[in-house]
Design a protein around this motif. Structure first.
Motif, mmCIF file in Angstrom:
data_model
loop_
_atom_site.group_PDB
_atom_site.id
_atom_site.type_symbol
_atom_site.label_atom_id
_atom_site.label_comp_id
_atom_site.label_asym_id
_atom_site.label_seq_id
_atom_site.Cartn_x
_atom_site.Cartn_y
_atom_site.Cartn_z
ATOM 1 N N LYS A 96 -31.138 48.161 151.391
ATOM 2 C CA LYS A 96 -30.439 49.323 150.850
ATOM 3 C C LYS A 96 -29.028 49.410 151.436
ATOM 4 O O LYS A 96 -28.055 49.626 150.710
ATOM 5 C CB LYS A 96 -31.240 50.591 151.180
ATOM 6 C CG LYS A 96 -30.753 51.812 150.497
ATOM 7 C CD LYS A 96 -31.133 51.793 149.041
ATOM 8 C CE LYS A 96 -30.909 53.146 148.413
ATOM 9 N NZ LYS A 96 -31.388 53.196 147.057
ATOM 10 N N ILE A 97 -28.908 49.198 152.752
ATOM 11 C CA ILE A 97 -27.604 49.247 153.422
ATOM 12 C C ILE A 97 -26.692 48.152 152.886
ATOM 13 O O ILE A 97 -25.524 48.389 152.583
ATOM 14 C CB ILE A 97 -27.781 49.130 154.953
ATOM 15 C CG1 ILE A 97 -28.414 50.403 155.513
ATOM 16 C CG2 ILE A 97 -26.447 48.844 155.635
ATOM 17 C CD1 ILE A 97 -28.882 50.275 156.960
ATOM 18 N N ASN A 99 -26.822 46.503 150.006
ATOM 19 C CA ASN A 99 -26.451 46.773 148.622
ATOM 20 C C ASN A 99 -25.388 47.870 148.548
ATOM 21 O O ASN A 99 -24.394 47.738 147.828
ATOM 22 C CB ASN A 99 -27.685 47.165 147.808
ATOM 23 C CG ASN A 99 -27.368 47.309 146.351
ATOM 24 O OD1 ASN A 99 -27.003 46.346 145.680
ATOM 25 N ND2 ASN A 99 -27.481 48.526 145.839
ATOM 26 N N GLN A 100 -25.583 48.944 149.307
ATOM 27 C CA GLN A 100 -24.629 50.050 149.275
ATOM 28 C C GLN A 100 -23.276 49.625 149.831
ATOM 29 O O GLN A 100 -22.229 50.042 149.334
ATOM 30 C CB GLN A 100 -25.158 51.270 150.049
ATOM 31 C CG GLN A 100 -24.297 52.503 149.853
ATOM 32 C CD GLN A 100 -24.175 52.903 148.386
ATOM 33 O OE1 GLN A 100 -25.175 53.060 147.679
ATOM 34 N NE2 GLN A 100 -22.942 53.068 147.913
ATOM 35 N N ALA A 101 -23.286 48.771 150.843
ATOM 36 C CA ALA A 101 -22.024 48.290 151.409
ATOM 37 C C ALA A 101 -21.232 47.515 150.360
ATOM 38 O O ALA A 101 -20.017 47.685 150.244
ATOM 39 C CB ALA A 101 -22.291 47.408 152.626
ATOM 40 N N VAL A 103 -21.440 47.870 147.094
ATOM 41 C CA VAL A 103 -20.960 48.850 146.114
ATOM 42 C C VAL A 103 -19.744 49.596 146.669
ATOM 43 O O VAL A 103 -18.744 49.785 145.970
ATOM 44 C CB VAL A 103 -22.089 49.831 145.714
ATOM 45 C CG1 VAL A 103 -21.547 50.999 144.897
ATOM 46 C CG2 VAL A 103 -23.185 49.099 144.940
ATOM 47 N N ASP A 104 -19.799 49.990 147.937
ATOM 48 C CA ASP A 104 -18.671 50.708 148.553
ATOM 49 C C ASP A 104 -17.408 49.844 148.580
ATOM 50 O O ASP A 104 -16.312 50.329 148.295
ATOM 51 C CB ASP A 104 -19.019 51.149 149.973
ATOM 52 C CG ASP A 104 -20.054 52.261 150.007
ATOM 53 O OD1 ASP A 104 -20.335 52.875 148.946
ATOM 54 O OD2 ASP A 104 -20.604 52.514 151.100
ATOM 55 N N ASP A 113 -17.757 51.925 137.748
ATOM 56 C CA ASP A 113 -19.173 51.541 137.750
ATOM 57 C C ASP A 113 -19.440 50.378 136.798
ATOM 58 O O ASP A 113 -20.206 49.467 137.109
ATOM 59 C CB ASP A 113 -20.057 52.739 137.377
ATOM 60 C CG ASP A 113 -20.077 53.801 138.467
ATOM 61 O OD1 ASP A 113 -19.742 53.480 139.626
ATOM 62 O OD2 ASP A 113 -20.425 54.955 138.154
ATOM 63 N N LEU A 131 -35.072 47.844 145.867
ATOM 64 C CA LEU A 131 -33.992 48.788 146.176
ATOM 65 C C LEU A 131 -34.373 50.192 145.720
ATOM 66 O O LEU A 131 -34.066 51.179 146.402
ATOM 67 C CB LEU A 131 -32.682 48.352 145.525
ATOM 68 C CG LEU A 131 -32.014 47.128 146.151
ATOM 69 C CD1 LEU A 131 -30.849 46.654 145.291
ATOM 70 C CD2 LEU A 131 -31.551 47.418 147.571
ATOM 71 N N GLU A 136 -33.522 56.652 150.699
ATOM 72 C CA GLU A 136 -32.208 56.864 151.309
ATOM 73 C C GLU A 136 -31.978 55.973 152.509
ATOM 74 O O GLU A 136 -30.948 55.364 152.647
ATOM 75 C CB GLU A 136 -32.031 58.340 151.688
ATOM 76 C CG GLU A 136 -31.820 59.235 150.488
ATOM 77 C CD GLU A 136 -30.668 58.769 149.610
ATOM 78 O OE1 GLU A 136 -29.560 58.543 150.117
ATOM 79 O OE2 GLU A 136 -30.885 58.629 148.392
#
Length: 164
Positions: A96-97, A99-101, A103-104, A113, A131, A136
């Protein structure tokens, strides 16, 4: 090994490359520098590095992230099959971290998007489902933040030193 000046002028790029690495291998810094300094100079033109370098860096980062996510998916499965549910949860949190990194970083690059979806390779359906299961999770630790900052620096449009 000292190369004749006349020979230096007529080395092919491949020959010069091999000789330069051979000089480094035997610790002959002077010969390496001589080969590098006498290399013919050429002028090139190409796409703007701010664009091309950023496009290529984002593409590479997106591909590498998908590979990492797939590797974590396999690790998650192995952890579950080995009776290690806590390890499996930790792997989901890392996914999750990660993937979010990505995206960020893509958002920081100014991508919408829709553009983010185009910049990424197709996400494997197992990765997609894991995912979604991850919830969260925890924020990244300082070591991961540092790695993500280093990755940002590889994208020319995001470099802190660009002076814009």
């Amino acid at each position: 090994m000292k190369i004749n000046e006349n020979l230096l002028e007529h080395l092919t790029p491949k020959q010069r490359l091999c000789l330069a690495f051979e000089a480094q291998a035997r610790g002959d810094e002077a010969e390496y520098l001589r080969l590098a300094d006498t290399c013919p100079r050429k002028t090139y033109s190409g796409p703007d590095l701010m664009f091309r370098g950023s496009f290529d860096a984002i593409t590479g980062l997106s591909l590498a992230t998908e590979c990492d996510l797939r590797g974590h998916a396999l690790s998650w499965l192995l952890a579950l099959r080995s009776g290690e549910p806590e390890t499996a949860r930790e792997i989901l949190a890392k996914m999750k971290i990660l993937n979010q990194a990505l995206v960020d970083i893509l958002l920081d690059s100014g991508l919408s998007d829709e553009a983010i979806q185009a910049a990424r390779p197709e996400t494997h359906f197992v990765v997609e489902n894991l995912l979604a299961m991850a919830g969260e999770g925890e924020p990244p630790d300082q070591a991961m933040v540092s790695i993500f900052d280093q990755l940002r620096e590889q994208i020319p449009v995001l470099k802190k030193t660009r002076g814009l």
